[in-house]
Design a protein around this motif. Structure first.
Motif, PDB file in Angstrom:
ATOM      1  N   ARG A 129      35.641  37.064  36.692  1.00 45.65           N
ATOM      2  CA  ARG A 129      34.814  37.411  37.885  1.00 45.65           C
ATOM      3  C   ARG A 129      33.287  37.256  37.339  1.00 45.65           C
ATOM      4  O   ARG A 129      33.208  37.711  36.024  1.00 45.65           O
ATOM      5  N   ASP A 130      32.279  36.954  38.150  1.00 45.52           N
ATOM      6  CA  ASP A 130      31.251  36.629  37.963  1.00 45.52           C
ATOM      7  C   ASP A 130      30.261  37.696  38.572  1.00 45.52           C
ATOM      8  O   ASP A 130      30.442  37.843  39.897  1.00 45.52           O
ATOM      9  N   ALA A 131      29.579  38.571  38.101  1.00 47.05           N
ATOM     10  CA  ALA A 131      28.978  39.761  38.876  1.00 47.05           C
ATOM     11  C   ALA A 131      27.559  39.352  38.994  1.00 47.05           C
ATOM     12  O   ALA A 131      26.758  38.909  38.162  1.00 47.05           O
ATOM     13  N   GLY A 132      27.206  39.505  40.387  1.00 44.83           N
ATOM     14  CA  GLY A 132      25.591  39.021  40.712  1.00 44.83           C
ATOM     15  C   GLY A 132      25.277  37.731  40.471  1.00 44.83           C
ATOM     16  O   GLY A 132      24.282  37.283  39.871  1.00 44.83           O
ATOM     17  N   ALA A 133      26.213  36.769  40.725  1.00 49.55           N
ATOM     18  CA  ALA A 133      25.827  35.401  40.512  1.00 49.55           C
ATOM     19  C   ALA A 133      25.152  34.772  41.463  1.00 49.55           C
ATOM     20  O   ALA A 133      25.097  35.097  42.960  1.00 49.55           O
ATOM     21  N   LEU A 134      24.429  33.764  41.242  1.00 54.04           N
ATOM     22  CA  LEU A 134      23.755  32.845  42.313  1.00 54.04           C
ATOM     23  C   LEU A 134      24.633  31.879  43.116  1.00 54.04           C
ATOM     24  O   LEU A 134      25.114  31.113  42.315  1.00 54.04           O
ATOM     25  N   THR A 135      25.038  32.312  44.372  1.00 62.04           N
ATOM     26  CA  THR A 135      25.851  31.227  44.975  1.00 62.04           C
ATOM     27  C   THR A 135      25.460  30.673  46.234  1.00 62.04           C
ATOM     28  O   THR A 135      24.424  30.758  46.795  1.00 62.04           O
ATOM     29  N   VAL A 136      25.937  29.345  46.463  1.00 63.80           N
ATOM     30  CA  VAL A 136      25.995  28.243  47.621  1.00 63.80           C
ATOM     31  C   VAL A 136      27.159  28.098  47.912  1.00 63.80           C
ATOM     32  O   VAL A 136      28.269  28.283  47.466  1.00 63.80           O
TER      33      VAL A 136
END
Length: 392
Positions: free
Chosen positions: A307-314
């Protein structure tokens, strides 16, 4: 008439030719001047229309990591019921496909010969017990008489040995009775687990033997049920880290429609890696009260490995591959696009996680999600309403 009288002098012909050539030059110059004047007075070409695209927003969110693979549904426990004694199968007390409980009587084998043997062993025990009782009484009397030296010491010792022999015989009789009772219990075929029975392999009236390989029937535990699958050995560190943090979620999906069938958790990581395939086998367990999973069924499996917490996503569709690496088209305030290089950390069918060092993107930026094939840097776009990206 002489020829000189009708011919035209050559000097006059040359003058006419020069005059005609001059007219041609003047006409050509006039046309050129006309074209030049027209080009200076014409309007510049119109700018190309904006390219229609679908856009999405750059967001910051928690992103679960999923690994997709194929698995096989297997019974959590499976038992093949075989007889342990030879005899005639007298009764079959189940229906094929029936759900049974642990300890439920499923079949009986003719037990008359075994019961007769048990009765004989019990009779021998009773006979030897009577003899032992008499011998113990004699031994008591012999000890009393020996104190007064009324009998020889040898007779006392012989009687003590007889008592010990009869005690050993009693123990042997009891062992024979216990063995006969065990054999008798084998004539009652009980279900060892909760589950569902399969197709019957032997009909009543047939002689069954302990050496029969097929047995009578199989029972498979289907609730809960398990799915066995394999992942690359490269995922083993992530799996071990995920299991250390608690239960690892696993989803089973229909292979054709992608419909979610059941949600369970990872239970077992095999103790070795397959050298031939470089994969590790795993088992996940699912509740299956509605029989949505069936033993032998092939299913798509999704395993949550991190799990990536608070990740920048597109959106995954926004990421394009170029000669110099991955990039996205970012839409500026003037509705023109710029190619922004990005480094993708994790990506699935829905989202791509952008590494923190991609400083050109920030939450709230607009990127092109669909329609990139007609774009180049600096192109103007007309964007449709952004579509939301839904995490599975």
């Amino acid at each position: 008439m002489p020829d000189s009288a009708v011919s035209v002098p050559s000097s006059r012909l040359r003058k006419r030719a020069l005059a005609a050539a001059g007219l041609v030059v003047v006409a050509g110059a006039g046309l050129a001047l006309g074209d030049w004047s027209d080009s200076r007075g014409a309007a510049p070409p119109a700018a190309p229309p904006p390219v229609p695209v679908v856009t999405a927003q750059v967001e910051r969110r928690d992103v679960p990591h999923w690994q997709d693979t194929i698995g096989t549904v297997t019974a959590l426990n499976r038992a093949t019921l075989r007889t342990q004694v030879d005899g005639v199968l007298t009764d079959v007390l189940f229906h094929e496909g029936q759900t049974v409980q642990r300890g439920q009587l499923l079949a009986r084998i003719d037990d008359r010969a075994i019961r007769a043997g048990l009765d004989g062993a019990q009779a021998r025990r009773a006979r030897d017990a009577a003899q032992l009782s008499a011998a113990q009484s004699d031994l008591t009397r012999f000890r009393q008489l020996s104190g007064g030296q009324l009998i020889a010491r040898q007779m006392l010792d012989q009687q003590a040995a007889s008592v010990q022999q009869l005690q050993a015989t009693a123990q042997d009789n009891q062992a024979s009775i216990d063995a006969a009772r065990v054999q008798l219990s084998y004539t009652r075929i009980l279900s060892p687990i909760d589950g569902r029975v399969g197709l019957r392999k032997v009909d009543p009236g047939n002689v069954v033997r302990a050496s029969d390989a097929d047995g009578l029937v199989t029972v498979e535990q289907v609730d809960p049920i398990s799915v066995v699958f394999a992942l690359s050995q490269d995922q083993l560190p992530n799996l071990r880290q995920a299991t250390a943090g608690g239960a690892v979620a696993v989803q089973a999906l229909d292979r054709d429609a992608g419909r979610l069938l059941a949600e369970g958790e990872l239970k077992v990581i095999d103790n070795r890696i397959d050298e031939a395939t470089g994969t590790v086998r795993l088992r996940a367990v699912f509740a299956n009260a509605g029989d949505r999973l069936w033993p032998g069924q092939l299913v798509s499996v999704r395993v949550r490995t991190g799990r990536d917490a608070g990740a920048l996503t597109v959106a995954s569709e926004a990421v394009q591959r170029g000669v110099e690496g991955s990039f996205v088209y970012k839409v500026g305030a003037d509705s023109k696009v710029a190619a922004v290089p990005v480094k993708v950390g994790y990506q699935d069918s829905a989202l791509a996680v952008i590494a923190a060092e991609a400083g050109a993107l920030k939450p709230g930026d607009t990127v092109v999600r669909d329609g990139q094939s007609r774009l180049k840097p600096g192109a103007a776009v007309a964007s449709a309403r952004p579509r939301a990206t839904v995490l599975r």
